[in-house]
Design an enzyme around this catalytic site. Structure first.
Site, PDB file in Angstrom:
ATOM      1  CD  GLU A   1     -16.737  20.861  -0.096  1.00  0.00           C
ATOM      2  OE1 GLU A   1     -16.640  21.822   0.693  1.00  0.00           O
ATOM      3  OE2 GLU A   1     -16.266  19.736   0.111  1.00  0.00           O
TER       4      GLU A   1
ATOM      5  CE  LYS B   1     -12.716  12.161  -7.563  1.00  0.00           C
ATOM      6  NZ  LYS B   1     -14.054  12.241  -6.952  1.00  0.00           N
TER       7      LYS B   1
ATOM      8  N   GLY C   1     -15.773  10.311   1.769  1.00  0.00           N
ATOM      9  CA  GLY C   1     -16.005  10.109   3.197  1.00  0.00           C
ATOM     10  C   GLY C   1     -14.695   9.819   3.906  1.00  0.00           C
TER      11      GLY C   1
ATOM     12  CE  LYS D   1      -9.827  14.374  -5.391  1.00  0.00           C
ATOM     13  NZ  LYS D   1     -10.904  14.203  -4.444  1.00  0.00           N
TER      14      LYS D   1
ATOM     15  CB  THR E   1     -13.071  14.963   5.829  1.00  0.00           C
ATOM     16  OG1 THR E   1     -13.704  16.224   5.969  1.00  0.00           O
ATOM     17  CG2 THR E   1     -14.108  13.876   5.679  1.00  0.00           C
ATOM     18  CB  VAL E   2      -9.237  12.111   4.259  1.00  0.00           C
ATOM     19  CG1 VAL E   2      -8.572  10.771   3.960  1.00  0.00           C
ATOM     20  CG2 VAL E   2     -10.383  12.370   3.293  1.00  0.00           C
TER      21      VAL E   2
HETATM   22  P1  NDP Z   1     -10.324  18.891   4.656  1.00  0.00           P
HETATM   23  O1  NDP Z   1     -10.616  20.230   4.123  1.00  0.00           O
HETATM   24  O2  NDP Z   1     -11.326  18.255   5.543  1.00  0.00           O
HETATM   25  O3  NDP Z   1      -8.940  18.952   5.480  1.00  0.00           O
HETATM   26  C1  NDP Z   1      -7.844  19.654   5.014  1.00  0.00           C
HETATM   27  C2  NDP Z   1      -6.778  19.665   6.081  1.00  0.00           C
HETATM   28  O4  NDP Z   1      -5.639  20.329   5.575  1.00  0.00           O
HETATM   29  C3  NDP Z   1      -7.175  20.395   7.375  1.00  0.00           C
HETATM   30  O5  NDP Z   1      -6.742  19.680   8.500  1.00  0.00           O
HETATM   31  C4  NDP Z   1      -6.424  21.733   7.264  1.00  0.00           C
HETATM   32  O6  NDP Z   1      -6.014  22.270   8.510  1.00  0.00           O
HETATM   33  C5  NDP Z   1      -5.194  21.293   6.511  1.00  0.00           C
HETATM   34  N1  NDP Z   1      -4.577  22.413   5.809  1.00  0.00           N
HETATM   35  C6  NDP Z   1      -5.148  23.275   4.939  1.00  0.00           C
HETATM   36  N2  NDP Z   1      -4.249  24.157   4.494  1.00  0.00           N
HETATM   37  C7  NDP Z   1      -3.089  23.844   5.102  1.00  0.00           C
HETATM   38  C8  NDP Z   1      -1.798  24.380   5.062  1.00  0.00           C
HETATM   39  N3  NDP Z   1      -1.517  25.437   4.313  1.00  0.00           N
HETATM   40  N4  NDP Z   1      -0.815  23.796   5.805  1.00  0.00           N
HETATM   41  C9  NDP Z   1      -1.092  22.740   6.589  1.00  0.00           C
HETATM   42  N5  NDP Z   1      -2.328  22.169   6.655  1.00  0.00           N
HETATM   43  C10 NDP Z   1      -3.296  22.729   5.939  1.00  0.00           C
HETATM   44  O7  NDP Z   1      -9.968  17.970   3.416  1.00  0.00           O
HETATM   45  P2  NDP Z   1     -10.336  16.440   3.178  1.00  0.00           P
HETATM   46  O8  NDP Z   1      -9.840  15.635   4.312  1.00  0.00           O
HETATM   47  O9  NDP Z   1     -11.758  16.328   2.806  1.00  0.00           O
HETATM   48  O10 NDP Z   1      -9.506  16.109   1.848  1.00  0.00           O
HETATM   49  C11 NDP Z   1      -8.117  15.898   1.868  1.00  0.00           C
HETATM   50  C12 NDP Z   1      -7.662  15.374   0.516  1.00  0.00           C
HETATM   51  O11 NDP Z   1      -8.290  14.133   0.269  1.00  0.00           O
HETATM   52  C13 NDP Z   1      -8.018  16.269  -0.677  1.00  0.00           C
HETATM   53  O12 NDP Z   1      -7.008  16.193  -1.626  1.00  0.00           O
HETATM   54  C14 NDP Z   1      -9.289  15.655  -1.196  1.00  0.00           C
HETATM   55  O13 NDP Z   1      -9.497  15.913  -2.564  1.00  0.00           O
HETATM   56  C15 NDP Z   1      -8.984  14.190  -0.961  1.00  0.00           C
HETATM   57  N6  NDP Z   1     -10.174  13.363  -0.891  1.00  0.00           N
HETATM   58  C16 NDP Z   1     -11.158  13.687  -0.007  1.00  0.00           C
HETATM   59  C17 NDP Z   1     -12.296  12.924   0.061  1.00  0.00           C
HETATM   60  C18 NDP Z   1     -13.363  13.220   1.049  1.00  0.00           C
HETATM   61  O14 NDP Z   1     -14.352  12.482   1.074  1.00  0.00           O
HETATM   62  N7  NDP Z   1     -13.233  14.240   1.881  1.00  0.00           N
HETATM   63  C19 NDP Z   1     -12.483  11.772  -0.846  1.00  0.00           C
HETATM   64  C20 NDP Z   1     -11.352  11.495  -1.694  1.00  0.00           C
HETATM   65  C21 NDP Z   1     -10.259  12.283  -1.719  1.00  0.00           C
HETATM   66  P3  NDP Z   1      -7.073  22.759   9.607  1.00  0.00           P
HETATM   67  O15 NDP Z   1      -7.700  21.503  10.111  1.00  0.00           O
HETATM   68  O16 NDP Z   1      -6.256  23.451  10.632  1.00  0.00           O
HETATM   69  O17 NDP Z   1      -8.020  23.644   8.880  1.00  0.00           O
HETATM   70  N1  HSE Z   2     -16.556  15.619  -3.882  1.00  0.00           N
HETATM   71  C1  HSE Z   2     -16.202  14.310  -4.357  1.00  0.00           C
HETATM   72  C2  HSE Z   2     -17.449  13.529  -4.663  1.00  0.00           C
HETATM   73  C3  HSE Z   2     -15.367  13.509  -3.381  1.00  0.00           C
HETATM   74  O1  HSE Z   2     -18.564  14.018  -4.489  1.00  0.00           O
HETATM   75  O2  HSE Z   2     -17.316  12.398  -5.109  1.00  0.00           O
HETATM   76  C4  HSE Z   2     -13.931  13.889  -3.426  1.00  0.00           C
HETATM   77  O3  HSE Z   2     -13.411  13.741  -4.717  1.00  0.00           O
END
Ligand code: NDP
Ligand code: HSE
Length: 469
Positions: free
Chosen positions: A228, A243, A344, A143, A53-54
């Site tokens: 989720e 956080k 997001g 986090k 996502t990010v």
């Molecule tokens: P996602 O689950 O959408 O993406 C995770 C990514 O990591 C995927 O591309 C996945 O690969 C890859 N991955 C997982 N395991 C491995 C591994 N062992 N080796 C290499 N790559 C791996 O996560 P998000 O983008 O949602 O979140 C990323 C970070 O940002 C987290 O720490 C989250 O807490 C933080 N965050 C997220 C927010 C959000 O809104 N989503 C908001 C604020 C913070 P593949 O694509 O192949 O599955």
């Molecule tokens: N799941 C969190 C929230 C976003 O709902 O704010 C990532 O920390």
């Protein structure tokens, strides 16, 4: 280990000497670059770990705004690889497939800046440590990792002179980490109150404004993609606790781990609680609360996460839907509020890119991110000693003397009552809502325990903290 040299350009550029940048590989790697030989790099090598996502939005913004970002950082931000779990999976069209790799460790070894957007502890922790130990800057939104292993990461960064940035780890796009770490570095923070989990704020808002039950609001949050399939981390408060630990560490120059944060989630909040709160001029929010405690000779900090009643006039009461907001109360600055999208892809990527530009600029021009600041070492005040105000709802025998007896129990425990309201009747019982003045958690808990034992008190319907003024 030495910090690595960014890819060097051809033209030595004038300007102040970098303080920490080292000579390019193969040219006396471990010798600091002198002012007369310093060169500005053309490009800084970025390794992206995670393209979900990010991460995918980080790739998009890096590509779409490449020229602007280069101008701001002083060098091109060159994406040299993207580590993912499944290199064959479908990706957004802007993700260059030729950069995908399943070998995150090898990628880390050839980057100036590692952007970690995988999440969780394993296998991320060794990758991030390896990056920091080699002198690469780490930018992360993780986090969970920071709240559990922050000291280890900061220690590795300190030893190698690497930088650690984590704006995206708290409240997505909202620049509250920068605010506390840099803008307020000269002030004394008294309190931090935050709505730092968008999912739970969405659920509580739906319950408050549309009268939904917790289950229906959670189902809606899942349908809309906020929550989720397994909503535990959000609704049980663990995400907010991570956080809270990060914010408290920054605010009070003291190490706070997620294990130090008592947590109560929102599963027990009912639609009736919401309606009752509204009647009384409150809203219910899941709050991360971190305070400096200086009462009664107790000196320390209290950090916790729980649902709380906030006066409808408090700035956090106006935070609707999945938005985040953090109110900081500081000695000289007074009250500040940071507000915006806490999650997001694109909003969170904005925070990552901000860190990336700062990190790249340091690689180019020298300088460092602020180091971890833990000098204050304030003790954590246990929950029992923490001053709190609570609202207690009781179902009582509707008989002469019952209210006086209840008030007596408060008095016996040294808890002063702020207000009492009779809020309804069921089957001949009266429903009473009592809000206390500040008292210790211990005194409040003992008061409730004594009330529960009193035969005239037929039910302690709910106990909830009251925050804000
Ligand atoms: P996602 O689950 O959408 O993406 C995770 C990514 O990591 C995927 O591309 C996945 O690969 C890859 N991955 C997982 N395991 C491995 C591994 N062992 N080796 C290499 N790559 C791996 O996560 P998000 O983008 O949602 O979140 C990323 C970070 O940002 C987290 O720490 C989250 O807490 C933080 N965050 C997220 C927010 C959000 O809104 N989503 C908001 C604020 C913070 P593949 O694509 O192949 O599955
Ligand atoms: N799941 C969190 C929230 C976003 O709902 O704010 C990532 O920390």
């Amino acid at each position: 280990m030495s910090a690595r040299a960014p890819i060097l350009g051809h033209d030595p550029a004038p300007g102040p000497a970098p303080t920490r940048r080292r000579a390019p590989r193969g040219e006396g790697e471990d010798a600091p670059v002198s002012s007369s030989t310093a060169q500005h790099p053309d490009a800084v090598r970025i390794a992206l770990l995670g393209c979900g996502t990010v991460g995918s939005q980080v790739v998009r913004l890096l590509r779409e705004h490449a020229d602007d970002l280069a101008a701001r950082a002083g060098a091109r931000l060159e994406l040299v690889g993207i580590a993912v779990r499944d290199t064959d999976a479908e990706r957004d069209p802007w993700v260059p497939r030729e950069l995908l790799t399943a070998d995150a460790a090898a990628l880390v070894a050839r980057a100036d800046i590692v952007v970690e957007l995988i999440g969780g502890i394993d296998p991320v922790r060794p990758l991030v440590l390896a990056a920091l130990e080699s002198g690469a800057t780490v930018v992360t939104g993780n986090k969970a990792l920071l709240a559990a292993h922050g000291p280890e990461l900061h220690g590795a960064a300190e030893r190698s002179g690497a930088d650690l940035y984590y704006e995206a780890a708290v409240a997505g796009a909202v620049p509250v980490v920068y605010g506390l770490r840099e803008s307020l570095a000269g002030d004394n923070v008294d309190a931090v109150l935050g709505i730092v989990n968008g999912t739970t704020n969405f659920i509580l808002d739906e319950m408050a404004t549309r009268g939904l039950s917790f289950d229906d609001a959670l189902a809606l949050a899942q349908e809309l993609g906020y929550a989720e399939a397994d909503p535990t981390a959000d609704v049980d408060g663990h995400d907010a606790a991570a956080k809270a630990a990060i914010l408290a560490s920054l605010a009070f120059h003291t190490r706070v781990s997620i294990d130090d944060v008592p947590v109560t989630g929102i599963r027990q909040v009912t639609a009736a609680d919401m309606a009752e709160a509204r009647e009384a001029g409150y809203v219910i929010k899941l709050l991360a609360v971190a305070r400096r405690i200086t009462d009664n000779g107790t000196r320390g900090i209290s950090v916790r996460v729980h649902p709380a009643l906030l006066p409808a006039t408090h700035p956090l009461a106006a935070v609707r839907g999945a938005f985040n907001a953090v109110v900081v109360e500081a000695e000289a600055a007074g009250r500040l509020m940071f507000y915006g999208q806490g999650a997001g892809g694109a909003p969170t990527a904005s925070a990552v890119l901000g860190d990336l530009v700062a990190a790249a600029s340091h690689k180019v021009h020298g300088g460092n991110a602020p180091r971890e600041s833990t000098y204050a070492e304030l003790p954590l005040v246990t929950d029992a000693q923490t001053p709190a105000r609570t609202q207690v709802q009781l179902r009582l025998a509707d008989e002469p003397g019952t209210l006086a007896a209840v008030a007596g129990v408060y008095g016996e425990h040294g808890v002063s009552i702020e207000s009492v309201r009779q809020t309804g009747a069921d089957d001949g019982d009266a429903r009473i809502t009592i809000v206390s003045h500040l008292a210790t958690e211990a005194a409040l808990a003992q008061t409730v325990a004594k009330l529960s034992d009193d035969p005239r008190v037929h039910e302690v319907v709910s106990v909830m903290r009251v925050e804000g003024n």
